[in-house]
Design a protein around this motif. Structure first.
Motif, mmCIF file in Angstrom:
data_model
loop_
_atom_site.group_PDB
_atom_site.id
_atom_site.type_symbol
_atom_site.label_atom_id
_atom_site.label_comp_id
_atom_site.label_asym_id
_atom_site.label_seq_id
_atom_site.Cartn_x
_atom_site.Cartn_y
_atom_site.Cartn_z
ATOM 1 N N LYS A 1 -7.025 -8.565 0.302
ATOM 2 C CA LYS A 1 -6.135 -8.934 1.403
ATOM 3 C C LYS A 1 -6.839 -9.876 2.369
ATOM 4 C CE LYS A 1 -2.953 -7.237 4.912
ATOM 5 N NZ LYS A 1 -3.285 -8.272 5.865
ATOM 6 N N GLN B 1 -6.867 -3.471 -0.503
ATOM 7 C CA GLN B 1 -7.129 -3.029 0.866
ATOM 8 C C GLN B 1 -8.546 -3.396 1.310
ATOM 9 O OE1 GLN B 1 -6.780 1.223 1.431
ATOM 10 N NE2 GLN B 1 -6.290 0.962 3.584
ATOM 11 N N GLN C 1 0.805 -1.226 0.000
ATOM 12 C CA GLN C 1 0.000 0.000 0.000
ATOM 13 C C GLN C 1 0.835 1.272 0.000
ATOM 14 O OE1 GLN C 1 -3.604 0.080 -0.235
ATOM 15 N NE2 GLN C 1 -2.931 -1.894 -0.979
ATOM 16 N N GLN D 1 -4.884 -1.138 -5.713
ATOM 17 C CA GLN D 1 -4.594 -0.804 -4.309
ATOM 18 C C GLN D 1 -5.878 -0.765 -3.483
ATOM 19 O OE1 GLN D 1 -2.416 2.886 -4.951
ATOM 20 N NE2 GLN D 1 -0.495 1.914 -4.322
#
Length: 200
Positions: A109, A105, A45, A101
């Protein structure tokens, strides 16, 4: 007489160009470095590295010798091939990076941590264990995997085109596939060369 000299010079130039064979090799080391930077900004990140390249690399300092200038004029790729590098940052790849990204997030993940999703051997992600995802969240997980794979395919294609070598797409995909697996966290799943799932 002057016409004869011009004809001889033109014939010599045509023969020179016809004899020049330019092999542009895939810059594997540069691609691995670029893939690692890109993957790190998604998984960790972080922002794009400060030294990340947004324009093609300079072709050297000072003036090139006249023979190189002539060859560059006749065959531009010859001189450019002296400094192999790979360009990863374009407006399209930056848009893809932003989506990846956010998706990582917000969704991926957690799916990777739960073992529901893993990295495939071809640079994509796959739903490895649907039972690890609550039934109420499976549609969202499937959508995240589909969106991620669409972006990854677009990324590999865009990098190849941005570097002027669409034929490099398979090699870029392979380089990124290795990079995703190398950067995987402990406990995440990935496919080995045979397609079998392994846990890191």
């Amino acid at each position: 007489m002057r016409k004869l000299v011009y004809a001889l010079v033109a014939t010599a130039l045509v023969a020179l160009v016809g004899c020049v064979t330019i092999n542009v090799y895939f810059p594997e080391a540069a691609a691995q470095k670029a893939a690692d930077r890109f993957i790190g900004t998604v998984i960790d990140q972080g922002a794009a590295p400060a030294g990340a390249q947004t324009t093609p690399p300079p072709q050297g300092e000072g003036n090139p010798p006249p023979s190189a200038m002539l060859l560059d004029l006749l065959v531009p790729a010859a001189y450019a091939a002296q400094t192999p590098d790979i360009r990863v940052q374009t407006p399209a790849t930056e848009a893809i990076r932003g989506r990846m990204q956010a998706r990582f997030q917000n969704t991926l993940k957690g799916l990777l941590d739960a073992g529901a999703v893993g990295f495939t051997r071809d640079g994509l992600v796959a739903l490895r264990d649907a039972a690890a995802v609550p039934l109420s969240q499976r549609a969202q997980a499937n959508a995240a995997v589909a969106d991620e794979n669409r972006d990854r395919n677009a990324l590999y294609r865009e990098i190849a085109h941005a570097n002027g070598h669409p034929e490099w797409e398979a090699q870029i995909r392979e380089t990124f596939a290795k990079g995703w697996i190398e950067r995987a966290h402990t406990g995440w799943y990935y496919q080995d060369a045979s397609g079998a799932w392994k846990r890191k």
